[in-house]
Design an enzyme around this catalytic site. Sequence first.
Site, PDB file in Angstrom:
ATOM      1  N   ASP A 174     -11.398  -2.390 -16.566  1.00 14.59           N
ATOM      2  CA  ASP A 174     -10.034  -2.674 -16.125  1.00 14.59           C
ATOM      3  C   ASP A 174      -9.340  -3.560 -17.169  1.00 14.59           C
ATOM      4  OD1 ASP A 174      -8.612  -2.606 -13.048  1.00 14.59           O
ATOM      5  OD2 ASP A 174      -7.780  -3.996 -14.527  1.00 14.59           O
ATOM      6  N   ASN A 188      -8.205   1.407  -3.098  1.00 14.70           N
ATOM      7  CA  ASN A 188      -6.968   1.156  -2.362  1.00 14.70           C
ATOM      8  C   ASN A 188      -6.243   2.471  -2.109  1.00 14.70           C
ATOM      9  OD1 ASN A 188      -7.303  -1.700  -2.483  1.00 14.70           O
ATOM     10  ND2 ASN A 188      -6.565  -1.676  -4.602  1.00 14.70           N
ATOM     11  N   GLY A 212      -2.247  -2.031  -1.879  1.00 16.82           N
ATOM     12  CA  GLY A 212      -2.352  -2.548  -3.244  1.00 16.82           C
ATOM     13  C   GLY A 212      -2.524  -1.493  -4.313  1.00 16.82           C
ATOM     14  N   GLN A 213      -2.432  -0.203  -3.956  1.00 14.51           N
ATOM     15  CA  GLN A 213      -2.570   0.836  -4.991  1.00 14.51           C
ATOM     16  C   GLN A 213      -1.344   0.830  -5.896  1.00 14.51           C
ATOM     17  OE1 GLN A 213      -3.310   4.867  -3.581  1.00 14.51           O
ATOM     18  NE2 GLN A 213      -3.723   5.603  -5.665  1.00 14.51           N
ATOM     19  N   HIS A 258      -9.098   5.922  -7.854  1.00 14.91           N
ATOM     20  CA  HIS A 258     -10.056   5.205  -8.698  1.00 14.91           C
ATOM     21  C   HIS A 258     -10.862   4.260  -7.835  1.00 14.91           C
ATOM     22  CE1 HIS A 258      -6.090   3.300  -8.699  1.00 14.91           C
ATOM     23  NE2 HIS A 258      -6.727   2.130  -8.656  1.00 14.91           N
ATOM     24  N   LEU A 259     -12.134   4.208  -8.132  1.00 14.91           N
ATOM     25  CA  LEU A 259     -13.023   3.277  -7.451  1.00 14.91           C
ATOM     26  C   LEU A 259     -13.165   2.047  -8.332  1.00 14.91           C
ATOM     27  CD1 LEU A 259     -14.888   2.988  -4.948  1.00 14.91           C
ATOM     28  CD2 LEU A 259     -16.755   3.850  -6.388  1.00 14.91           C
TER      29      LEU A 259
HETATM   30  P1  5GP Z   1      -4.879  -0.317  -8.006  1.00 14.72           P
HETATM   31  O1  5GP Z   1      -3.963  -1.516  -7.893  1.00 14.72           O
HETATM   32  O2  5GP Z   1      -4.078   0.976  -8.132  1.00 14.72           O
HETATM   33  O3  5GP Z   1      -5.957  -0.231  -6.972  1.00 14.72           O
HETATM   34  O4  5GP Z   1      -5.658  -0.507  -9.369  1.00 14.72           O
HETATM   35  C1  5GP Z   1      -5.109  -0.171 -10.596  1.00 14.72           C
HETATM   36  C2  5GP Z   1      -5.905  -0.894 -11.637  1.00 14.72           C
HETATM   37  O5  5GP Z   1      -5.621  -0.312 -12.885  1.00 14.72           O
HETATM   38  C3  5GP Z   1      -5.568  -2.373 -11.738  1.00 14.72           C
HETATM   39  O6  5GP Z   1      -6.737  -3.159 -11.519  1.00 14.72           O
HETATM   40  C4  5GP Z   1      -5.016  -2.527 -13.160  1.00 14.72           C
HETATM   41  O7  5GP Z   1      -5.383  -3.724 -13.781  1.00 14.72           O
HETATM   42  C5  5GP Z   1      -5.609  -1.314 -13.855  1.00 14.72           C
HETATM   43  N1  5GP Z   1      -4.815  -0.834 -14.969  1.00 14.72           N
HETATM   44  C6  5GP Z   1      -3.456  -0.662 -14.975  1.00 14.72           C
HETATM   45  N2  5GP Z   1      -3.061  -0.197 -16.179  1.00 14.72           N
HETATM   46  C7  5GP Z   1      -4.197  -0.094 -16.941  1.00 14.72           C
HETATM   47  C8  5GP Z   1      -4.420   0.334 -18.272  1.00 14.72           C
HETATM   48  O8  5GP Z   1      -3.509   0.699 -19.026  1.00 14.72           O
HETATM   49  N3  5GP Z   1      -5.708   0.310 -18.719  1.00 14.72           N
HETATM   50  C9  5GP Z   1      -6.736  -0.088 -17.906  1.00 14.72           C
HETATM   51  N4  5GP Z   1      -7.968  -0.076 -18.442  1.00 14.72           N
HETATM   52  N5  5GP Z   1      -6.553  -0.471 -16.634  1.00 14.72           N
HETATM   53  C10 5GP Z   1      -5.297  -0.480 -16.157  1.00 14.72           C
END
Ligand code: 5GP
Length: 114
Positions: free
Chosen positions: A30, A87, A93-94, A100-101
Amino acid sequence: MSECLFCKMINGDIKADVVYEDDHVLAFNDINPQAPHHFLIVPKEHVSTINDLDERHEKIIGKLFLVAKKVAADMGMEEAGYRTVMNCNAGAGQTVFHIHLHVLGGRPMLWPPG
Ligand code: 5GP
Ligand code: ZN
């Protein structure tokens, strides 16, 4: 999905810090880690949210957890433990709409999460 961030990582258009890859899934660190170890596992097929899953996806969802187990063990988190989170939709929080897990570890985890 051409506009999807994680599809761009899968296609190689955006660089990812890959920790595991096979024909069906990609796992990468992440960009904004919430724990000493924090990586994401995504299916290579675009699925926006858990709400979009159907029976066709049964195998790939199982695969996400098998990869979580393998990479967590490779990182030495097996014994101390780790958390998996997926999420569903903005209220949970998505922020990236390609399922994604999350796998987090390397520190004690609190419950309930915020
Ligand atoms: P969500 O909030 O959708 O459950 O998780 C999305 C995750 O993607 C977050 O933890 C965020 O830090 C990560 N993320 C967002 N943009 C990028 C990116 O450009 N590269 C990587 N490696 N992670 C990302
Ligand atoms: Zn996608």
